[in-house]
Scaffold this active site. Sequence first.
Site, PDB file in Angstrom:
ATOM      1  N   ASN A 142     -28.607  22.563  -8.704  1.00 59.47           N
ATOM      2  CA  ASN A 142     -27.170  22.330  -8.466  1.00 59.47           C
ATOM      3  C   ASN A 142     -26.684  23.393  -7.589  1.00 59.47           C
ATOM      4  OD1 ASN A 142     -26.527  24.006 -10.468  1.00 59.47           O
ATOM      5  ND2 ASN A 142     -25.362  22.685 -11.607  1.00 59.47           N
ATOM      6  N   TYR A 190     -27.906  33.581 -19.485  1.00 58.69           N
ATOM      7  CA  TYR A 190     -27.399  32.156 -19.907  1.00 58.69           C
ATOM      8  C   TYR A 190     -27.548  32.126 -21.437  1.00 58.69           C
ATOM      9  CZ  TYR A 190     -26.948  29.637 -15.140  1.00 58.69           C
ATOM     10  OH  TYR A 190     -26.769  29.203 -14.026  1.00 58.69           O
ATOM     11  N   PHE A 216     -31.366  21.698 -22.597  1.00 58.13           N
ATOM     12  CA  PHE A 216     -32.055  21.884 -21.130  1.00 58.13           C
ATOM     13  C   PHE A 216     -31.921  23.579 -20.759  1.00 58.13           C
ATOM     14  CE2 PHE A 216     -27.298  21.846 -21.306  1.00 58.13           C
ATOM     15  CZ  PHE A 216     -26.924  23.225 -20.776  1.00 58.13           C
ATOM     16  N   ARG A 272     -21.669  21.421  -4.158  1.00 56.55           N
ATOM     17  CA  ARG A 272     -22.711  20.516  -5.140  1.00 56.55           C
ATOM     18  C   ARG A 272     -22.756  19.147  -4.377  1.00 56.55           C
ATOM     19  NH1 ARG A 272     -21.142  23.207 -10.802  1.00 56.55           N
ATOM     20  NH2 ARG A 272     -22.706  24.629 -11.248  1.00 56.55           N
ATOM     21  N   LYS A 279     -27.988  29.345  -6.340  1.00 55.53           N
ATOM     22  CA  LYS A 279     -29.285  29.322  -6.984  1.00 55.53           C
ATOM     23  C   LYS A 279     -30.611  28.992  -6.124  1.00 55.53           C
ATOM     24  CE  LYS A 279     -26.817  27.254 -10.808  1.00 55.53           C
ATOM     25  NZ  LYS A 279     -26.875  26.399 -12.215  1.00 55.53           N
ATOM     26  N   THR A 287     -20.668  19.866 -12.274  1.00 52.47           N
ATOM     27  CA  THR A 287     -21.987  20.496 -12.570  1.00 52.47           C
ATOM     28  C   THR A 287     -23.221  19.322 -12.149  1.00 52.47           C
ATOM     29  OG1 THR A 287     -21.086  21.476 -14.573  1.00 52.47           O
ATOM     30  CG2 THR A 287     -23.483  21.155 -14.426  1.00 52.47           C
ATOM     31  N   GLU A 312     -19.831  38.429 -16.636  1.00 57.22           N
ATOM     32  CA  GLU A 312     -20.895  38.275 -15.674  1.00 57.22           C
ATOM     33  C   GLU A 312     -21.241  39.272 -14.575  1.00 57.22           C
ATOM     34  OE1 GLU A 312     -20.189  34.178 -14.725  1.00 57.22           O
ATOM     35  OE2 GLU A 312     -20.744  33.453 -16.777  1.00 57.22           O
ATOM     36  N   HIS A 316     -23.674  28.824  -9.125  1.00 57.81           N
ATOM     37  CA  HIS A 316     -22.896  28.853 -10.297  1.00 57.81           C
ATOM     38  C   HIS A 316     -21.669  29.729 -10.165  1.00 57.81           C
ATOM     39  CE1 HIS A 316     -22.055  30.849 -14.391  1.00 57.81           C
ATOM     40  NE2 HIS A 316     -21.842  32.033 -13.591  1.00 57.81           N
ATOM     41  N   ARG A 323     -14.633  27.414  -8.789  1.00 57.78           N
ATOM     42  CA  ARG A 323     -14.963  26.150  -9.402  1.00 57.78           C
ATOM     43  C   ARG A 323     -14.674  25.096  -8.778  1.00 57.78           C
ATOM     44  NH1 ARG A 323     -18.657  26.726 -13.927  1.00 57.78           N
ATOM     45  NH2 ARG A 323     -17.651  24.855 -14.587  1.00 57.78           N
TER      46      ARG A 323
HETATM   47  P1  RTP Z   1     -23.265  27.073 -14.092  1.00 57.31           P
HETATM   48  O1  RTP Z   1     -22.727  27.895 -15.449  1.00 57.31           O
HETATM   49  O2  RTP Z   1     -24.349  27.240 -13.695  1.00 57.31           O
HETATM   50  O3  RTP Z   1     -22.194  27.267 -12.925  1.00 57.31           O
HETATM   51  O4  RTP Z   1     -22.770  25.574 -14.364  1.00 57.31           O
HETATM   52  P2  RTP Z   1     -21.683  24.894 -15.129  1.00 57.31           P
HETATM   53  O5  RTP Z   1     -20.601  25.831 -15.617  1.00 57.31           O
HETATM   54  O6  RTP Z   1     -21.030  23.787 -14.261  1.00 57.31           O
HETATM   55  O7  RTP Z   1     -22.415  24.150 -16.290  1.00 57.31           O
HETATM   56  P3  RTP Z   1     -23.031  24.526 -17.689  1.00 57.31           P
HETATM   57  O8  RTP Z   1     -22.413  23.884 -18.695  1.00 57.31           O
HETATM   58  O9  RTP Z   1     -22.566  26.330 -17.799  1.00 57.31           O
HETATM   59  O10 RTP Z   1     -24.438  24.523 -17.432  1.00 57.31           O
HETATM   60  C1  RTP Z   1     -25.085  25.522 -17.024  1.00 57.31           C
HETATM   61  C2  RTP Z   1     -26.325  25.079 -16.091  1.00 57.31           C
HETATM   62  O11 RTP Z   1     -27.186  24.339 -16.926  1.00 57.31           O
HETATM   63  C3  RTP Z   1     -27.790  23.259 -16.218  1.00 57.31           C
HETATM   64  N1  RTP Z   1     -27.344  22.164 -17.152  1.00 57.31           N
HETATM   65  N2  RTP Z   1     -28.210  20.920 -17.347  1.00 57.31           N
HETATM   66  N3  RTP Z   1     -29.438  18.675 -18.049  1.00 57.31           N
HETATM   67  C4  RTP Z   1     -28.417  18.890 -18.419  1.00 57.31           C
HETATM   68  O12 RTP Z   1     -27.621  18.073 -19.240  1.00 57.31           O
HETATM   69  C5  RTP Z   1     -27.504  20.226 -18.108  1.00 57.31           C
HETATM   70  N4  RTP Z   1     -26.336  20.519 -18.277  1.00 57.31           N
HETATM   71  C6  RTP Z   1     -26.429  21.670 -17.804  1.00 57.31           C
HETATM   72  C7  RTP Z   1     -26.892  23.193 -15.036  1.00 57.31           C
HETATM   73  O13 RTP Z   1     -27.645  23.593 -13.991  1.00 57.31           O
HETATM   74  C8  RTP Z   1     -25.605  23.896 -15.192  1.00 57.31           C
HETATM   75  O14 RTP Z   1     -25.269  24.472 -13.860  1.00 57.31           O
HETATM   76 MG    MG Z   2     -21.420  27.431 -16.705  1.00 58.61          MG
END
Ligand code: RTP
Ligand code: MG
Length: 141
Positions: A114, A51, A59, A104, A11, A93, A128, A117, A87
């Site tokens: 963070n 996304y 968010f 991370r 990122k 996250t 993706e 991805h 992962r």
């Molecule tokens: P990613 O998709 O980026 O690999 O991350 P992830 O699976 O660990 O998390 P995901 O639930 O898919 O959320 C995508 C990205 O959104 C941001 N986020 N912010 N403020 C919040 O509560 C919140 N929750 C998620 C994070 O940057 C996350 O990587």
């Molecule tokens: Mg995700």
Amino acid sequence: MATERTLSIIKPDAVAKNVIGEIYARFERADLKIVAAKMVHLSREKAEGFYAEHKERPFFKDLVEFMTSGPVMIQVLEGENAVLKNRDLMGATDPKKAEPGTIRADFASSIDANAVHGSDAVESAAREVSYFFSSDEICPR
Ligand code: RTP
Ligand code: MG
């Protein structure tokens, strides 16, 4: 265990910190091969489409803003159990909750910025990967 492919994005925060190579070294040490890669400054449309599953979440706007704030490094990783392995390398996250030694924990500064991805399942990985790469841009080896 099966050979899988997964989509990884370094990122804007981690690209700005100049740690692409350090993150690539972790993939390589875990026996994940980089079979495609490109650096891109995402447009708003491209980031929103990527996304889309989060578009109703509070968010979403900040996420798109952040992902378009600077260049990202996008790669396809290939290897045994690649989706889960990536992962695990990434960590939780929220970097405050990420295990020590994960990407991370070591490079991320907040839940928004963070560092990386990674696809969360084999099915989302296929979607993706094809969102960013055509088949002739992937070099299995
Ligand atoms: P990613 O998709 O980026 O690999 O991350 P992830 O699976 O660990 O998390 P995901 O639930 O898919 O959320 C995508 C990205 O959104 C941001 N986020 N912010 N403020 C919040 O509560 C919140 N929750 C998620 C994070 O940057 C996350 O990587
Ligand atoms: Mg995700």
